[in-house]
Design a protein around this motif. Structure first.
Motif, PDB file in Angstrom:
ATOM      1  N   ILE A 125       0.739  -1.063  -0.005  1.00  0.00           N
ATOM      2  CA  ILE A 125       0.058   0.026   0.002  1.00  0.00           C
ATOM      3  C   ILE A 125       0.771   1.282  -0.113  1.00  0.00           C
ATOM      4  O   ILE A 125       0.616   2.178  -0.834  1.00  0.00           O
ATOM      5  N   ILE A 126       2.086   1.128   0.746  1.00  0.00           N
ATOM      6  CA  ILE A 126       2.873   2.408   1.143  1.00  0.00           C
ATOM      7  C   ILE A 126       3.722   2.682  -0.499  1.00  0.00           C
ATOM      8  O   ILE A 126       3.510   3.734  -0.818  1.00  0.00           O
ATOM      9  N   ILE A 127       4.069   1.634  -0.955  1.00  0.00           N
ATOM     10  CA  ILE A 127       4.747   1.783  -2.243  1.00  0.00           C
ATOM     11  C   ILE A 127       3.629   2.282  -3.292  1.00  0.00           C
ATOM     12  O   ILE A 127       4.170   3.031  -4.252  1.00  0.00           O
ATOM     13  N   THR A 128       2.646   1.642  -3.366  1.00  0.00           N
ATOM     14  CA  THR A 128       1.900   1.952  -4.447  1.00  0.00           C
ATOM     15  C   THR A 128       1.294   3.656  -4.436  1.00  0.00           C
ATOM     16  O   THR A 128       1.159   4.135  -5.375  1.00  0.00           O
ATOM     17  N   SER A 129       1.163   3.874  -3.006  1.00  0.00           N
ATOM     18  CA  SER A 129       0.621   5.288  -2.860  1.00  0.00           C
ATOM     19  C   SER A 129       1.860   6.194  -3.059  1.00  0.00           C
ATOM     20  O   SER A 129       1.698   7.617  -3.020  1.00  0.00           O
TER      21      SER A 129
ATOM     22  N   LEU B 254      -0.870   6.815   8.566  1.00  0.00           N
ATOM     23  CA  LEU B 254      -1.169   5.673   9.333  1.00  0.00           C
ATOM     24  C   LEU B 254      -0.466   4.132   8.979  1.00  0.00           C
ATOM     25  O   LEU B 254      -0.149   3.583   9.561  1.00  0.00           O
ATOM     26  N   PRO B 255      -0.543   3.994   7.451  1.00  0.00           N
ATOM     27  CA  PRO B 255       0.115   2.904   7.110  1.00  0.00           C
ATOM     28  C   PRO B 255       1.400   2.722   7.359  1.00  0.00           C
ATOM     29  O   PRO B 255       2.027   1.485   7.577  1.00  0.00           O
ATOM     30  N   VAL B 256       2.197   3.948   7.315  1.00  0.00           N
ATOM     31  CA  VAL B 256       3.638   3.779   7.364  1.00  0.00           C
ATOM     32  C   VAL B 256       3.746   3.453   9.153  1.00  0.00           C
ATOM     33  O   VAL B 256       4.649   2.613   9.427  1.00  0.00           O
TER      34      VAL B 256
END
Length: 395
Positions: free
Chosen positions: A129-133, A264-266
């Motif tokens: 999710i982090i890399i995609t965003s 939040l994901p990080v």
């Protein structure tokens, strides 16, 4: 008809302006707004624009007035729908968390293996999710980086101890102690963040501490009926682990509030990374662990499905809680989550055939009261402020 509609909207806006002004004064964290408050501000802005349109005589005839009332009705319907969905998500989140704990307890799941699988899946999903965003796994700012890693360590500690403690003590008792986390947050927020200690916070903190004491019933205070020692000190170990989870969770809440520029994901991803490192050490030291030993070859399909299911269940429960926080106010989410204690004690009674004693019921009730007081403290302050202003105007 046109004038009645405008008069109704002006009266509604006047009420919203009063409530919003007093609410802003009672906010402890003035920079954060969640679903319910955000919707109220949006409705206020939209209402002001519509009244401006009324003043400019842009609404002509009954058809335009009916359209305006239809828009107001749609806005209210959307808010009601969001509230219902948020309540359902919050209850589902609490139910899944509680079910996970009982499954680990009743099926004798090896906690070190469960945590290891949970952390691996958490890292894979959140890193994607982090890399995609287009975000970075670690923020550039030095302070944010420090707080991110620190909350990851404290969050990993809270995760591991929360699952381990229930193997040494009843699930309901462990959950009650873990729900005392806000008491630690109150103290640390006052010491590290400089937040003001209000009467509501003090009373809530006392309720949480007393509730924990009544549930654990230490022998120093309760004599022979207190903390059981005939189990070889197992219950005492569980109390220590649950208390560690409580303190680590309170510290994590404070550290997250300091890392304001981090998504939040990080933050959650670093909980998984730190948890992975700790769980590897835990698994190597735990003789019952199978994943990091030759015992992995003897694991059945059922064992793998159980570990993966528990991991996905925990991540699903967390995601539902986060989504609920975007749809309804945090106070309502906290209030609904406190019902986990009631469910846990009921399920525990059904499984063990032993009802909780009077002290345990009183302790759980005090913990729930403390959680509800903290959840409703802004509304309590709002009601008191409005009431005092009304008294002052009547004099």
């Amino acid at each position: 008809h046109h004038m009645c509609v405008c008069g109704y909207i002006r009266a509604k806006i006047s009420l919203l302006e009063t409530v919003a002004r007093v609410t802003r004064e009672s906010q402890d964290m003035s920079g954060k707004y969640y679903g319910a408050l955000d919707d109220r501000e949006n409705i206020l802005v939209e209402g002001q624009e519509r009244v401006s349109d009324c003043d400019d005589t842009s609404i002509e005839g009954s058809e335009d007035s009916d359209a305006l009332l239809g828009q107001v009705g749609d806005t209210c319907n959307n808010k009601v729908r969001n509230t219902v969905i948020g309540v359902v998500f919050s209850l589902l989140s609490g139910g899944i968390f509680t079910a996970n704990n009982f499954l680990i307890k009743e099926l004798d799941v090896v906690v070190s293996d469960a945590v290891l699988v949970r952390c691996v899946l958490q890292i894979i999903i959140l890193s994607a999710i982090i890399i995609t965003s287009g975000e970075k796994l670690l923020p550039d700012n030095r302070n944010d980086r420090l707080f991110t890693i620190a909350q990851g360590i404290s969050g990993a500690t809270a995760l591991i101890t929360s699952l381990t403690c229930i193997t040494f003590m009843p699930v309901a008792d462990g959950l009650t102690l873990m729900f005392c986390c806000p008491a630690v947050t109150i103290i640390l927020s006052a010491l590290l963040l400089g937040e003001k200690l209000t009467c509501t916070k003090v009373v809530a903190g006392i309720c949480l501490v007393l509730g924990a004491v009544f549930v654990c019933q230490p022998a120093v205070l309760f004599g022979q009926t207190g903390l059981r020692l005939e189990d070889g000190g197992q219950y005492a170990i569980g109390v220590g682990l649950a208390s560690t989870c409580c303190c680590a969770g309170g510290l994590m809440d404070v550290l997250i509030s300091k890392a304001k520029g981090v998504s939040l994901p990080v933050l959650v991803n670093w909980v998984g990374l730190c948890g992975l490192m700790v769980s590897i050490i835990y698994s190597l030291l735990d003789p019952s662990s199978l994943l990091l030993s030759s015992g992995i070859l003897s694991m059945s399909v059922y064992d793998w499905l159980l570990l993966i299911g528990l991991a996905l269940g925990g991540l699903t429960a967390f995601s539902l809680m986060v989504k609920a926080l975007h749809l309804i106010s945090p106070s309502l989410v906290s209030s609904l989550r406190s019902t986990e204690l009631v469910v846990a004690f009921v399920v525990q009674t059904v499984l063990t055939g032993q009802a909780p004693n009077l002290w345990q019921c009183l302790g759980a009730s005090l913990v729930m009261a403390g959680v509800l007081l903290l959840a409703m403290q802004q509304k309590i302050h709002l009601v008191l402020t409005v009431f005092l202003r009304w008294i002052s105007t009547c004099r």
